[in-house]
Design a protein around this motif. Structure first.
Motif, short mmCIF file in Angstrom:
data_model
loop_
_atom_site.label_atom_id
_atom_site.label_comp_id
_atom_site.label_asym_id
_atom_site.label_seq_id
_atom_site.Cartn_x
_atom_site.Cartn_y
_atom_site.Cartn_z
N LEU A 154 -0.59 8.01 3.72
CA LEU A 154 -1.77 7.86 4.58
C LEU A 154 -1.95 9.02 5.54
CD1 LEU A 154 -1.64 4.03 5.38
CD2 LEU A 154 -2.86 5.25 3.56
N ALA A 155 -0.96 9.91 5.64
CA ALA A 155 -1.14 11.11 6.45
C ALA A 155 -2.30 11.96 5.96
CB ALA A 155 0.14 11.94 6.44
N GLU A 156 -2.65 11.81 4.69
CA GLU A 156 -3.77 12.57 4.13
C GLU A 156 -5.10 12.20 4.79
OE1 GLU A 156 -3.45 15.03 1.99
OE2 GLU A 156 -1.28 14.74 1.92
N TYR A 157 -5.16 11.05 5.42
CA TYR A 157 -6.40 10.58 6.05
C TYR A 157 -6.37 10.77 7.57
CZ TYR A 157 -6.92 8.28 1.53
OH TYR A 157 -7.02 8.02 0.19
N LEU A 158 -5.33 11.39 8.07
CA LEU A 158 -5.15 11.52 9.51
C LEU A 158 -5.19 12.99 9.92
CD1 LEU A 158 -2.31 8.88 9.72
CD2 LEU A 158 -4.57 8.65 10.78
N PRO A 159 -5.49 13.25 11.20
CA PRO A 159 -5.62 14.64 11.65
C PRO A 159 -4.26 15.29 11.88
CG PRO A 159 -5.95 13.18 13.50
CD PRO A 159 -5.81 12.30 12.29
N SER A 162 -0.75 -3.15 8.45
CA SER A 162 -1.76 -3.10 7.40
C SER A 162 -2.29 -1.67 7.28
CB SER A 162 -2.92 -4.04 7.71
OG SER A 162 -3.66 -3.57 8.84
N ARG A 163 -2.83 -1.34 6.14
CA ARG A 163 -3.46 -0.03 5.94
C ARG A 163 -4.59 0.17 6.94
NH1 ARG A 163 -4.57 3.53 1.33
NH2 ARG A 163 -6.55 4.61 1.69
N ALA A 164 -5.38 -0.89 7.16
CA ALA A 164 -6.51 -0.77 8.08
C ALA A 164 -6.05 -0.42 9.48
CB ALA A 164 -7.32 -2.07 8.09
N ARG A 165 -4.93 -1.00 9.91
CA ARG A 165 -4.46 -0.71 11.26
C ARG A 165 -3.94 0.72 11.39
NH1 ARG A 165 -0.06 -3.89 15.10
NH2 ARG A 165 -0.26 -2.44 16.85
N VAL A 166 -3.18 1.18 10.39
CA VAL A 166 -2.67 2.55 10.45
C VAL A 166 -3.81 3.56 10.57
CG1 VAL A 166 -1.41 4.33 9.17
CG2 VAL A 166 -0.56 1.98 9.19
N LEU A 167 -4.92 3.29 9.89
CA LEU A 167 -6.03 4.23 9.86
C LEU A 167 -7.10 3.92 10.90
CD1 LEU A 167 -6.45 4.72 6.01
CD2 LEU A 167 -5.17 6.14 7.64
N ASP A 168 -6.91 2.88 11.70
CA ASP A 168 -7.90 2.52 12.72
C ASP A 168 -7.97 3.62 13.79
OD1 ASP A 168 -8.85 1.16 15.32
OD2 ASP A 168 -9.19 -0.40 13.82
N ASP A 225 0.84 -1.20 0.00
CA ASP A 225 0.00 0.00 0.00
C ASP A 225 0.88 1.25 0.00
OD1 ASP A 225 -2.99 1.02 0.69
OD2 ASP A 225 -1.52 2.28 1.72
N SER A 226 1.84 1.31 0.91
CA SER A 226 2.75 2.45 0.99
C SER A 226 3.97 2.06 1.80
CB SER A 226 2.06 3.67 1.63
OG SER A 226 1.50 3.32 2.89
N ALA A 227 5.01 2.86 1.70
CA ALA A 227 6.22 2.63 2.48
C ALA A 227 6.82 3.98 2.85
CB ALA A 227 7.23 1.80 1.69
N TYR A 228 7.56 4.00 3.97
CA TYR A 228 8.07 5.25 4.52
C TYR A 228 9.47 5.05 5.08
CZ TYR A 228 3.05 6.26 4.62
OH TYR A 228 1.73 6.43 4.27
N LEU A 229 10.22 6.14 5.13
CA LEU A 229 11.45 6.24 5.89
C LEU A 229 11.14 6.93 7.21
CD1 LEU A 229 13.81 7.76 3.17
CD2 LEU A 229 13.69 5.34 3.81
N TYR A 230 11.89 6.63 8.24
CA TYR A 230 11.85 7.43 9.45
C TYR A 230 13.21 7.36 10.12
CZ TYR A 230 11.27 3.25 12.44
OH TYR A 230 11.44 2.05 13.10
N GLY A 231 13.41 8.14 11.14
CA GLY A 231 14.67 8.10 11.87
C GLY A 231 15.69 9.10 11.35
N SER A 232 16.96 8.83 11.65
CA SER A 232 18.02 9.82 11.42
C SER A 232 18.33 10.04 9.94
CB SER A 232 19.29 9.39 12.16
OG SER A 232 19.75 8.13 11.69
N ILE A 233 18.11 9.06 9.08
CA ILE A 233 18.46 9.26 7.67
C ILE A 233 17.58 10.33 7.02
CG2 ILE A 233 18.46 8.14 5.38
CD1 ILE A 233 19.78 5.72 6.66
N VAL A 249 9.08 1.78 7.33
CA VAL A 249 7.73 1.33 7.64
C VAL A 249 7.12 0.84 6.33
CG1 VAL A 249 5.41 1.99 8.36
CG2 VAL A 249 7.39 2.92 9.56
N ILE A 250 6.61 -0.39 6.35
CA ILE A 250 5.95 -0.96 5.18
C ILE A 250 4.49 -1.20 5.53
CG2 ILE A 250 5.87 -2.96 3.62
CD1 ILE A 250 8.89 -3.29 4.11
N VAL A 251 3.61 -0.67 4.72
CA VAL A 251 2.17 -0.82 4.94
C VAL A 251 1.60 -1.66 3.81
CG1 VAL A 251 -0.04 0.38 5.25
CG2 VAL A 251 2.09 1.45 6.06
N LEU A 252 0.94 -2.76 4.18
CA LEU A 252 0.35 -3.67 3.20
C LEU A 252 -1.15 -3.46 3.10
CD1 LEU A 252 2.22 -6.99 4.08
CD2 LEU A 252 2.89 -5.20 2.43
N ARG A 253 -1.72 -3.92 2.01
CA ARG A 253 -3.17 -3.80 1.81
C ARG A 253 -3.94 -4.75 2.71
NH1 ARG A 253 -3.91 -0.58 -2.53
NH2 ARG A 253 -2.18 -0.43 -4.03
#
Length: 276
Positions: A139-144, A110-116, A49-57, A72-76
């Motif tokens: 998925l930040a577009e769906y979050l406050p 999962s996508r569902a968990r991130v947006l739960d 579904d989507s993937a992200y970097l985080y941390g110092s890099i 972070v890897i987000v699956l459907r």
């Protein structure tokens, strides 16, 4: 209280600004990021579904040969055991290929968990504020938007008491080698510093991901514990394989932090079984 850091990490409206960007990735790490992106696509394909970097890099603060690559890897769909194994293998392959990094850490959701709704102030906040988009839909577009308030503090780190028994088990099972203990010291040091910071975050009214800044902010409110958190911040960056450090975490600093956190912010809302 005297000012301890130069920036509070908030926008003009008081919301936490998203940290990290591709523009901040140091040039030496860009081939690592490109390889990780390609491997994520190869391994998960249409299920991604989507993937992200985080941390110092993506924050631009990584050190060559010392910092890890965080993904972070987000699956459907809900990740399976096979998916977890695949993510581990992916990380090991990238780590082996690039001496510029010291390991790869991968979180899989999962996508569902991130947006739960139940994860809105934990994983949702993490993705929206601390992660840099790498692949797929953001998925930040769906979050406050988020403020550094007590609700956020409770839902991000209000579960330390639940982890301490597991930490004791991991320490007991680790043996005494430097190789086995050093990753535990790094992991637990970082966890405790972040917990100490979010304990005082609403009073300080700001956000930082720098461990040493976190420890200094904490010190302004709990001077009697300041040196412990400062030392933990240093060990979060330069860990040693010392069992006495780990014992001090689970016998003293950790239990104190857990009790004080519950007193100030309450306990994190329970999650369904399997949401670990």
């Amino acid at each position: 209280m005297p000012e301890t850091v130069s920036s509070r990490g908030l926008d003009p409206l008081g919301f936490i600004e998203r940290e990290g960007s591709h523009a901040r990735v140091p040039h030496v790490f860009r081939p690592v990021v490109a390889a990780a992106r390609d491997r994520v696509l190869d391994v998960f394909g249409a299920r991604l579904d989507s993937a992200y970097l985080y941390g110092s890099i993506p924050r631009g603060t990584a050190r060559v040969g010392r910092s890890d690559l965080d993904l972070v890897i987000v699956l459907r769909t809900e990740p399976s055991t096979a998916d977890l194994d695949a993510a581990l293998g992916l990380g090991q392959a990238v780590d082996k290929e690039f001496p510029e990094i010291d390991g790869v850490g991968t979180l899989l959701f999962s996508r569902a968990r991130v947006l739960d709704e139940r994860e809105r102030y934990d994983i949702g906040w993490f993705v929206a504020c601390l992660c840099t988009p790498l692949l797929g839909e953001d998925l930040a577009e769906y979050l406050p938007r988020y403020r550094p308030d007590s609700l956020l503090a409770r839902e991000t780190n209000g579960d330390l008491a639940r982890y301490l028994p597991r930490w004791r088990q991991r320490i007991a099972a680790a043996g005494d080698s430097e190789e086995a203990l050093r990753p535990l010291v790094r992991f637990m040091s970082r966890h405790l510093v972040r917990t100490g910071f979010t304990l005082v975050m609403p009073r300080w009214n700001g956000w930082t991901s720098d461990l040493r800044e976190m420890a200094e902010v904490f010190a302004g409110y709990y001077p009697e514990r300041a040196e412990q958190l400062r030392r933990a911040a240093g060990l979060g960056y330069e860990p040693v394989g010392d069992r006495t450090v780990l014992r001090s975490y689970v016998d003293d600093l950790g239990p104190w932090l857990a009790d004080e956190y519950a007193r100030v912010h309450g306990v994190k809302t329970p999650r369904p079984v399997g949401w670990e």
